[in-house]
Write a protein that holds these residues in place. Structure first.
Motif, PDB file in Angstrom:
ATOM      1  N   THR A 113       0.756  -1.343  -0.144  1.00 19.17           N
ATOM      2  CA  THR A 113       0.056   0.054  -0.157  1.00 19.17           C
ATOM      3  C   THR A 113       0.837   1.287  -0.040  1.00 19.17           C
ATOM      4  N   GLN A 160      -3.328   3.330  -0.341  1.00 20.22           N
ATOM      5  CA  GLN A 160      -3.962   2.453  -1.563  1.00 20.22           C
ATOM      6  C   GLN A 160      -3.063   1.472  -2.148  1.00 20.22           C
ATOM      7  N   TYR A 204      -5.526  -5.039  -4.933  1.00 19.32           N
ATOM      8  CA  TYR A 204      -6.787  -4.081  -4.409  1.00 19.32           C
ATOM      9  C   TYR A 204      -7.688  -5.081  -3.459  1.00 19.32           C
TER      10      TYR A 204
END
Length: 313
Positions: free
Chosen positions: A268, A272, A305
């Motif tokens: 991340t 994100q 993700y």
């Protein structure tokens, strides 16, 4: 009368010479036959003492050491090769010399199937660890090799399920097929690169159930299934080595591999998920190969993700 006498004399001489020649020829023939018969008899006698399938000179020199711990072969006036360990100690330090002969080699399987040894150290001057050297030594935990060892033979430490400490020689160039299969080592870290290309053979660390870290500086050819079935987390090695390894299915079945040279396959950034560009560059061309090999070392952005989402629940 005179002429007749001369003629008779010549005739007599001729006849006499002819008779003598025949006697000499007959004697020579008899002598030859006698010599041949004698030689045949001697050969037959010797063959009964020394059979035609007698052991070789090399095998004939194999003997047991004075202390009863070693089986060895004399390889020269001053050197010997250890062929079998006969002792029962848990800690074994192979002496530099046995019965005044310097130990400079080991035979295949010299310690094979020994269930007693826990620690083993071999002397300097050894250039190669032969095949099946410590195979099936189930209690071997600590192994110290000579700094001069360049080759570890096939299956040398196979099924050493207790092996946790292993000294890697600086000059090591070849790890043979299945060399550490089913061993318990947790890392295989080479200290620094040397010139030339070195090799890790097929299945070299197959099912090494505790292996998580591998560091291979310099040039290495990593063969098929070298790390198959290991819990390998990170491998640190030049990109060219990885390219070779990917194309040769070296990580087939390395089910837990998720780092390359310290880069997380996914991570991340600013909250994100992302995939590092280095990973994209060197792994993406082999995505289909790695997936077919059941390697969890490449993820699409979507998969990263989803993992990121799952980690936040």
């Amino acid at each position: 009368m005179y002429v007749a006498t001369i003629y008779f004399t010549r005739r007599y001489l001729t006849m006499s010479f002819s008779i003598r020649s025949k006697k000499i020829t007959a004697s020579l023939m008899a002598l030859t036959m006698l010599t041949a018969a004698t030689a045949a008899a001697e050969s037959n006698f010797i063959s009964k003492i020394i059979p035609t399938n007698s052991i070789s000179a090399s095998a004939a020199t194999e003997q047991t050491s004075a202390d009863g711990k070693w089986k060895y072969e004399i390889t020269s006036t001053y050197t010997c090769k250890v062929t079998k360990y006969l002792g029962h100690e848990t800690t074994v330090i192979v002496p530099e010399a046995i019965d005044s002969h310097t130990v400079n080699a080991f035979g295949a399987g010299a310690f094979k199937d020994n269930g007693t040894i826990r620690s083993l150290t071999i002397p300097r001057g050894i250039g190669s660890v032969p095949s099946e050297f410590c195979m099936n030594c189930s209690n071997l935990r600590y192994m110290t090799l000579s700094p001069g060892v360049q080759t570890i033979g096939a299956r040398a430490f196979k099924n050493t399920s207790s092996l946790i400490s292993f000294y890697i020689p600086l000059g090591l160039t070849t790890v043979g097929d299945n060399a550490f299969e089913n061993s318990n080592i947790s890392s295989f870290t080479f200290p620094y690169p040397i010139s030339g290309t070195r090799t890790i053979g097929s299945n070299a660390f197959l099912n090494a159930h505790n292996l998580t870290e591998v560091t291979l500086p310099g040039a290495w050819n990593i063969k098929a299934d070298a790390f198959s079935g290991t819990p390998l987390v990170n491998i640190d090695t030049p990109e060219s080595n990885l390219t070779y390894a990917f194309s040769h299915h070296a990580f087939r079945g390395a089910y837990n591999l998720n780092k390359l040279n310290g880069f997380q396959i996914w991570a991340t950034k600013a909250g994100q998920p992302y995939i590092h560009q280095w990973i994209r560059t060197y792994v993406t061309p082999y995505e289909s190969t790695l997936r077919a090999d059941n390697v969890k070392m490449y993820m699409t952005y979507y998969e990263a993700y989803q993992n990121w989402l799952n980690s936040h629940h």
